[in-house]
Design an enzyme around this catalytic site. Structure first.
Site, PDB file in Angstrom:
ATOM      1  N   GLU A 173       0.850  -1.184   0.000  1.00  0.00           N
ATOM      2  CA  GLU A 173       0.000   0.000   0.000  1.00  0.00           C
ATOM      3  C   GLU A 173       0.888   1.237   0.000  1.00  0.00           C
ATOM      4  O   GLU A 173       2.111   1.131   0.120  1.00  0.00           O
ATOM      5  CB  GLU A 173      -0.960  -0.016   1.192  1.00  0.00           C
ATOM      6  CG  GLU A 173      -0.280   0.021   2.543  1.00  0.00           C
ATOM      7  CD  GLU A 173      -1.240  -0.204   3.720  1.00  0.00           C
ATOM      8  OE1 GLU A 173      -2.281  -0.865   3.540  1.00  0.00           O
ATOM      9  OE2 GLU A 173      -0.939   0.258   4.822  1.00  0.00           O
ATOM     10  N   HIS A 185      -4.118   3.549   8.519  1.00  0.00           N
ATOM     11  CA  HIS A 185      -2.855   3.030   9.041  1.00  0.00           C
ATOM     12  C   HIS A 185      -1.890   4.187   9.264  1.00  0.00           C
ATOM     13  O   HIS A 185      -1.768   5.057   8.405  1.00  0.00           O
ATOM     14  CB  HIS A 185      -2.172   2.112   8.034  1.00  0.00           C
ATOM     15  CG  HIS A 185      -2.812   0.770   7.901  1.00  0.00           C
ATOM     16  ND1 HIS A 185      -2.530  -0.059   6.854  1.00  0.00           N
ATOM     17  CD2 HIS A 185      -3.691   0.116   8.671  1.00  0.00           C
ATOM     18  CE1 HIS A 185      -3.214  -1.177   6.998  1.00  0.00           C
ATOM     19  NE2 HIS A 185      -3.940  -1.094   8.088  1.00  0.00           N
TER      20      HIS A 185
END
Lengths: 288, 377
Positions: free
Chosen positions: A209, A246
């Site tokens: 990611e 995150h």
């Protein structure tokens, strides 16, 4: 074969008497994982679903021969729990806890790298070797045994991709969730060599990611691997400067863009599909 | 979490980092009074959470209290990149001889904190890093031993600072590092670090970003969190404990897990839509959290459709379905909602949703295509 865990793994759960620790201990036991001990300071002598509880990890390891620890303790206490696991000499400590201060993990990760213990996480879903052992919180019903190694930064997106592989009849050797924190114990470059060395793993799926440069660093290693790797990058459309949930998923200072990651991976021959639904087909082509 | 320059300077000052004397004003009259008290040439600086304040005319020198009042009058209320200036910092101007850069931040690849020093200060350091990286001296800090004095010397000599800066640099940089660690920062940056005509070092600007994970250790920093958000809906979402980022498009997106939500944004974009937001309900969310999430997403007037993408693990499909139905009863919903539920208790969840007008989808790609076409009407 598999990486890191198999049916002989003996697991100790740190924080076993907590809500999360207790729940996932039952899930792990139900999957067939040998959970041999739990640790909660001051509660030695108790049992949780038949698993004996100890005051310290050292006691648990001495009494039960546990070699893997999984950590379900609150962020305030988790750095200490990681260090305690390393002190007790486990081979692998898996820290599920989300929300640990970054500078605490800087200290913990740098220290543990000098020990014999391998740290996975924090803020990770753990790992699973289908039909043998699961350590952490990945759902057991979405995996099946097979030739694909999976390593991923995110949790639920990994479940999405793994369940799609399973539905299409493509099984896995081991699925490893390295977590979404900025300073993880295991990075892609730490896990990929394990799959490269595992005779049963024929293809690796790496789910990355935005944020950081772990995928770019991995690309350099992948260029030396004999096994084919399929990549995926989540967050292609995320704007710079915004933290996407995150702590590690942020494009800042021009670093960590999806484009840079896709380019680095493509340059070493790793296909990076735009949609995750294309992954099973790409894997199948390489399995031959 | 970011804080204002004046707040950063107050905090750094407490750790012994030399900062100019100054105070905050919210009216031109207050600015005048501060300038009078300082009794010397001052600089009036807008306090907003954006870069490029100087270029936008948000930083001005004033030689007299009259002038301070006049420039404060111009800067207060000014719009800088969409933000209204509500406060100015009025502080003693320093006699600038050299402008340097000093920063401490996390080097993710090295997994250690990094000290950066450059003689090319005062400008965009990211540009310096990109075009002339050799102008930035860097040393990695071992967390076990901390920042060593010899490393500071390496950085200061490496960056080629004026020899007069050397004597003060050690104490200055150690103070900054202590603040960085004690306050759990993810960035502490002094740009410019000024070498004055008198040969002393002073922080002409200061930028600190706190690690939000560490706020439990710093209850005193909670006061800075108020008003630090740039967007009203983001502020509301954070008050409700939701991970929400506003993205400016038309499709509201709610899912569980950051990676899955990011993946869903990508799919919506590929289907020709524009995401209005990122919203992660996290693991194990109860119905109330889901209803709350829906409410927050619909605060955005641009939203023309909402997509739920839930992969049940610890999160249960029936809980999510209950949350969606409760939320849609509570609100007067005029936009289409597509729900993709799979994993734990997805069957039960789909049964609950079958009785509603919500549109089901099997896969995330199908869900993205459906919501984009429904939102177009």
């Amino acid at each position: 074969m598999s990486v890191l865990i198999d049916k002989s793994s003996r697991v100790v759960v740190q924080g076993i008497t907590g809500r999360e620790g207790g729940f996932h201990t039952r899930q792990m036991l139900a999957y067939g994982t040998q959970v041999v001990a739990g640790v909660t300071p001051g509660k030695s002598g108790q049992t949780v679903d038949g698993v004996p509880v100890f005051d310290t990890v050292a006691d648990a390891v001495r009494s039960t021969g546990a070699t893997i620890s999984v950590i379900f303790v609150p962020p305030k206490f988790a750095p200490d729990a990681c260090l305690e696991a390393a002190d007790a000499g486990v081979d692998l400590a898996v820290c599920i806890t989300e929300g640990i201060p970054i500078n605490d993990m800087v200290s913990v990760v740098n220290y543990i790298r000098k020990t014999k213990t391998r740290l996975l996480g924090a803020n990770c879903p753990g790992l699973i070797t289908p039909e043998e052992c699961k350590v952490g919180i990945m759902p057991g019903n979405i995996v099946m045994k097979g030739p694909v190694g999976v390593v991923a930064r995110s949790g639920t997106l990994t479940y999405e991709i793994v369940s799609r592989l399973t539905r299409e009849g493509i099984g896995q050797t081991t699925c490893v969730g390295i977590g979404g924190d900025p300073v993880p114990g295991q990075r892609f470059i730490d896990v990929l060599p394990l799959f490269e060395a595992d005779p049963d793993t024929k293809v690796v799926v790496m789910i990355g990611e935005i944020g950081g440069t772990d995928e770019e660093d991995a690309a350099e290693y992948i260029s030396t691997m004999t096994k084919p790797v399929i990549g995926f990058i989540s967050g292609r459309t995320a704007p710079p400067g915004k933290r996407m949930g995150h702590a590690g998923a942020i494009v800042s200072g021009g670093k960590g863009t999806a484009q840079a990651k896709v380019e680095a991976l493509s340059a070493v021959g790793v296909p990076v599909p735009v949609s995750s639904r294309e992954i099973p087909e790409l894997v199948r082509e390489r399995l031959g | 979490m970011k804080i204002h320059e004046y707040q950063a300077k107050q905090l750094l000052g407490r750790y012994g980092v030399p900062v100019p004397e100054g105070e905050v004003a919210v009216t031109p009259q207050e600015a005048r009074a501060i300038a009078e008290k300082l009794g010397r040439r001052v600089v009036v600086k807008s306090q907003v959470h954006v870069g490029g304040r100087g270029k936008a005319g948000g930083i001005k020198l004033a030689s007299t209290p009259d002038e301070a009042e006049a420039v404060a009058g111009k800067i207060l209320g000014m719009d800088i990149k969409g933000l209204t200036v509500e406060k100015v910092l009025v502080e003693a101007a320093c006699n600038i001889e050299q402008e340097y850069y000093l920063g401490i931040t996390l080097d993710r690849a090295a997994q250690k904190n990094l000290l950066m020093v450059s003689a090319a200060g005062g400008v965009d350091i990211e540009e310096v890093a990109a075009s002339t990286p050799e102008k930035i001296a860097r040393v990695l800090i071992d967390p076990a031993v901390g920042l060593c004095d010899f490393q500071i010397r390496q950085a200061v000599f490496g960056a080629g600072l004026d020899p007069r800066a050397l004597s003060g640099a050690g104490k200055f940089i150690q103070a900054l590092y202590k603040a960085y660690i004690d306050l759990d920062c993810s960035l502490a940056e002094i740009n410019p670090l000024v070498l004055t005509a008198e040969g002393t070092l002073i922080a002409a600007d200061g930028k600190i970003t706190f690690d939000e994970n560490a706020l439990f250790r710093h209850p005193e920093l909670a006061q800075y969190a108020e008003g630090s958000e740039e967007d009203e809906i983001e502020a509301e979402a954070h008050r409700r404990g939701l991970q929400y980022v506003r993205l400016g498009g038309e499709i509201g997106i709610i899912g569980n897990g950051a990676g899955l939500v990011m993946g869903t944004l990508d799919e919506v974009k590929d289907a020709g839509g524009t995401p209005a937001n990122f919203l992660d309900i996290g693991g194990g969310a109860k119905a109330e959290v889901v209803a709350n999430a829906l409410e927050v997403v619909l605060l955005d007037p641009n939203v023309k459709g909402v997509l739920f993408n839930i992969f049940g693990g610890i999160t249960r499909g029936d809980e999510v379905a209950r949350g969606i139905t409760e939320g849609s009863k509570r609100l007067d919903i005029k936009v289409p909602i597509v729900v993709r539920l799979t994993g734990t208790n997805a069957e039960e969840g789909r049964a609950i949703l079958a009785a509603t007008s919500l549109v089901p989808a099997e896969t995330m790609q199908e869900a993205a295509a459906k919501i984009v076409s429904l939102a177009r009407g």
